[in-house]
Scaffold this active site. Structure first.
Site, short mmCIF file in Angstrom:
data_model
loop_
_atom_site.label_atom_id
_atom_site.label_comp_id
_atom_site.label_asym_id
_atom_site.label_seq_id
_atom_site.Cartn_x
_atom_site.Cartn_y
_atom_site.Cartn_z
N ARG A 113 0.85 -1.18 0.00
CA ARG A 113 0.00 0.00 0.00
C ARG A 113 0.89 1.23 0.00
O ARG A 113 1.72 1.41 0.89
CB ARG A 113 -0.90 0.01 1.23
CG ARG A 113 -1.66 1.31 1.42
CD ARG A 113 -2.56 1.25 2.65
NE ARG A 113 -3.08 2.56 2.95
CZ ARG A 113 -2.70 3.30 3.99
NH1 ARG A 113 -1.80 2.87 4.84
NH2 ARG A 113 -3.23 4.49 4.19
N HIS A 157 -3.24 10.60 1.19
CA HIS A 157 -2.58 10.41 2.48
C HIS A 157 -2.01 11.78 2.88
O HIS A 157 -0.80 11.96 2.98
CB HIS A 157 -1.51 9.33 2.38
CG HIS A 157 -1.10 8.74 3.69
ND1 HIS A 157 -1.12 7.39 3.96
CD2 HIS A 157 -0.66 9.32 4.83
CE1 HIS A 157 -0.69 7.17 5.20
NE2 HIS A 157 -0.41 8.34 5.75
N GLU A 202 -7.13 7.82 7.14
CA GLU A 202 -7.35 8.39 8.46
C GLU A 202 -7.94 9.80 8.46
O GLU A 202 -7.31 10.75 8.93
CB GLU A 202 -6.04 8.39 9.24
CG GLU A 202 -5.42 7.03 9.42
CD GLU A 202 -4.25 7.03 10.40
OE1 GLU A 202 -3.86 8.10 10.87
OE2 GLU A 202 -3.77 5.94 10.72
N ASN A 326 -6.17 1.00 10.30
CA ASN A 326 -4.87 1.33 10.87
C ASN A 326 -5.01 1.27 12.38
O ASN A 326 -5.91 1.88 12.96
CB ASN A 326 -4.44 2.76 10.49
CG ASN A 326 -4.11 2.88 9.00
OD1 ASN A 326 -4.11 1.88 8.27
ND2 ASN A 326 -3.84 4.09 8.57
N TYR A 328 -2.71 1.43 16.09
CA TYR A 328 -1.46 1.58 16.85
C TYR A 328 -1.67 1.38 18.35
O TYR A 328 -0.84 0.77 19.01
CB TYR A 328 -0.84 2.96 16.59
CG TYR A 328 -0.32 3.08 15.18
CD1 TYR A 328 0.98 2.69 14.87
CD2 TYR A 328 -1.14 3.52 14.14
CE1 TYR A 328 1.46 2.75 13.57
CE2 TYR A 328 -0.67 3.58 12.84
CZ TYR A 328 0.62 3.20 12.56
OH TYR A 328 1.09 3.24 11.27
N GLU A 385 -2.20 -0.55 8.40
CA GLU A 385 -1.04 -0.01 9.11
C GLU A 385 -1.02 -0.59 10.52
O GLU A 385 -2.06 -0.64 11.18
CB GLU A 385 -1.08 1.52 9.27
CG GLU A 385 -0.81 2.30 8.03
CD GLU A 385 -0.74 3.81 8.28
OE1 GLU A 385 -0.40 4.23 9.42
OE2 GLU A 385 -1.03 4.56 7.35
C1 FCB Z 1 -0.50 6.93 10.92
C2 FCB Z 1 -0.25 7.57 9.57
C3 FCB Z 1 1.09 7.23 8.99
C4 FCB Z 1 2.17 7.27 10.05
C5 FCB Z 1 1.79 6.41 11.20
C6 FCB Z 1 2.84 6.33 12.28
O1 FCB Z 1 -1.46 7.64 11.61
O2 FCB Z 1 -1.26 7.17 8.67
O3 FCB Z 1 1.36 8.09 7.92
O4 FCB Z 1 2.37 8.57 10.44
O5 FCB Z 1 0.61 6.90 11.77
#
Ligand code: FCB
Length: 477
Positions: A113, A157, A202, A326, A328, A385
């Protein structure tokens, strides 16, 4: 007290974070590396790979007719980027794309991607097409296919053409039509070979940090009004672009990418719980309920009303072929008067954090996948992500033994495996990111790559995690 850095302010350094957090050393969780048990088996056909974005890796921001984007303007503001850098060179991927594709091929990854830079395709955002800009993606796509890697571009993006910002950017409803035109242009040129498309990346981050708080480009500190306008207009643009793509081909597999972060109140108090509901609506539900259900979240409906015109929700709802997720960490929310919707990032629970100051909570990904399965009709999902910034310094032998990243990926992949076992339709996992890159307001100071980049020489050195993901993709991790 440790505060969640999910507001994306760039914290000074990992060491400072850990010291401030009273840890002062690598957490054992991070240091432990991969678990002894092998990863569970993933279904055949499961797609493995990495993600990147144009602005963060390409460089060449003035080459071959590319127009300016809002991030170059933002980076020019004193103090906006923690290390004072710009994305002008980044990973020089614009010139080194062939090497980067070769790296992916060497890992046997099946998907990639990347994002298409709107200012390369239409330097002023609307009107004239810059075919030299499209030539770049043409070459990239051909090389990927040649290497057996499925190209999965994302159309937006965050690198909005500055010329569109000058006309209001995401505060302007007309963005929907302009974005749809651009989507049609990109698909018209690449759609004979590219079958998988993502519209946005996002949108909540763009709305909240770009428009509500001004910590991201375009740097608008417009509070709730601006955040909601930008949310709604991105939703509209996404709906319009997905329809434009569908008009190009019935064979396309269409998606969009959301940052879905479960929200957790920092206490049981009614105030913290109510703040959490508002933040959930703003961060997760405006986008998710919009595209999946054509609905506005109840707690924001009145605030959104001024922006929503008849027919908008029908345009926003779209039958996605796959949803990009995505993930984290979770968000730990507290009632904070004066912050957006009186909600802010509160103290973190005890536990490990990354170099971004983000808590490591693989279980949150399980919550996201579980909710999609049980509350949203179990759509096809791809993890688009997931990754971690660490202090990745080459050892004396020049190698980077990033076992903390391996532990992070391993932990999250086990959660994906558990969701699959429970019936989730997850069809791929793309790690963020292939390369260390320009991490927005943190500049080059945060390294998320599976491949280390020595910026002065642009030398790429695969880290231990790169070999590990290769093994995982081959069913040998
Ligand atoms: C996400 C973004 C990506 C990168 C990661 C760490 O929110 O989509 O571009 O910054 O975080």
């Amino acid at each position: 007290m440790r505060f969640s850095a999910n507001q994306r302010l760039c914290l000074p350094t990992r060491r400072d974070v850990l010291i401030a957090a009273g840890l002062g050393m690598l957490s054992p969780w991070l240091a432990r590396g991969v678990q002894a048990d092998p990863l569970p088996a993933f279904p055949s056909g499961f797609l493995w790979g990495t993600s990147t974005s144009a602005l963060q890796i390409e460089g060449a921001t003035t080459e071959d007719g590319r127009g300016a984007s809002i991030w170059e303007s933002f980076a020019g503001r004193p103090g906006a980027i923690a290390d004072g850098t710009t994305p002008a060179i980044a990973c020089d991927h614009y010139h080194r794309w062939a090497d980067d594709v070769a790296l992916m091929k060497s890992a046997g990854f099946g998907a990639y991607r990347f994002s298409i830079a709107w200012p390369r395709v239409q330097p002023t955002g609307r009107g004239p097409v810059n075919s030299r800009g499209l030539d770049f993606y043409d070459r990239l796509v051909d090389a990927l296919l040649e290497a057996g890697i499925r190209p999965m571009p994302c159309l937006y993006h965050w690198d909005l053409p500055q010329a569109l910002q000058d006309q209001g950017g995401w505060m302007n409803r007309d963005m929907a039509g302009w974005f749809a035109d651009y989507a049609g242009i990109a698909a018209g040129r690449l759609g004979d070979r590219v079958k998988d498309w993502f519209a946005l990346n996002e949108p909540s981050v763009v709305a909240i940090f770009g428009h509500g708080y001004g910590e991201h480009a375009p740097g608008l500190n417009g509070g709730r009004t601006a955040a909601l306008a930008a949310s709604h207009h991105q939703n509209l643009a996404q709906g319009a672009a997905l329809r434009a793509l569908r008009a190009e081909s019935a064979d396309f597999r269409l998606g969009t990418v959301l940052s879905l972060q479960p929200v957790v109140p920092v206490s049981d108090s009614e105030a913290d719980r109510a703040a959490t509901t508002r933040w959930d609506a703003l961060w997760n539900r405006v986008a998710l309920d919009g595209v999946m259900r054509g609905q506005l979240p109840d707690v924001l409906a009145d605030d959104l009303r001024p922006w929503v015109k008849p027919g908008d929700l029908e345009l926003i709802r779209f039958p996605l072929d796959r949803l990009g997720v995505n993930y984290y960490s979770q968000l730990h929310i507290q009632h904070q008067p004066g912050r957006l919707f009186d909600a802010g990032f509160g103290p973190l629970p005890p536990g490990p954090v990354t170099a971004m100051g983000w808590p490591i909570e693989p279980e949150g990904l399980g919550r996201v996948l579980g909710e999609l399965r049980t509350l949203y009709g179990n759509p096809e999902v791809m993890v688009t992500e997931n990754g971690v910034a660490c202090d990745d310094l080459p050892g004396p032998d020049g190698q980077i033994d990033d076992r903390q990243r391996i532990a992070y990926l391993d932990g999250h992949l086990r959660v994906v495996a558990a969701a699959l076992a429970a019936g989730s339709r997850v069809t791929g996992y793309l790690a963020w990111s292939l390369l260390d890159n320009w991490e927005w307001q943190c500049g080059y100071a945060r390294r998320f790559g599976l491949v280390h980049v020595d910026y002065p020489s642009q030398r790429r050195t695969p880290k231990a995690s790169f070999a590990w993901l290769k093994a995982a993709a081959a069913g040998k991790a």
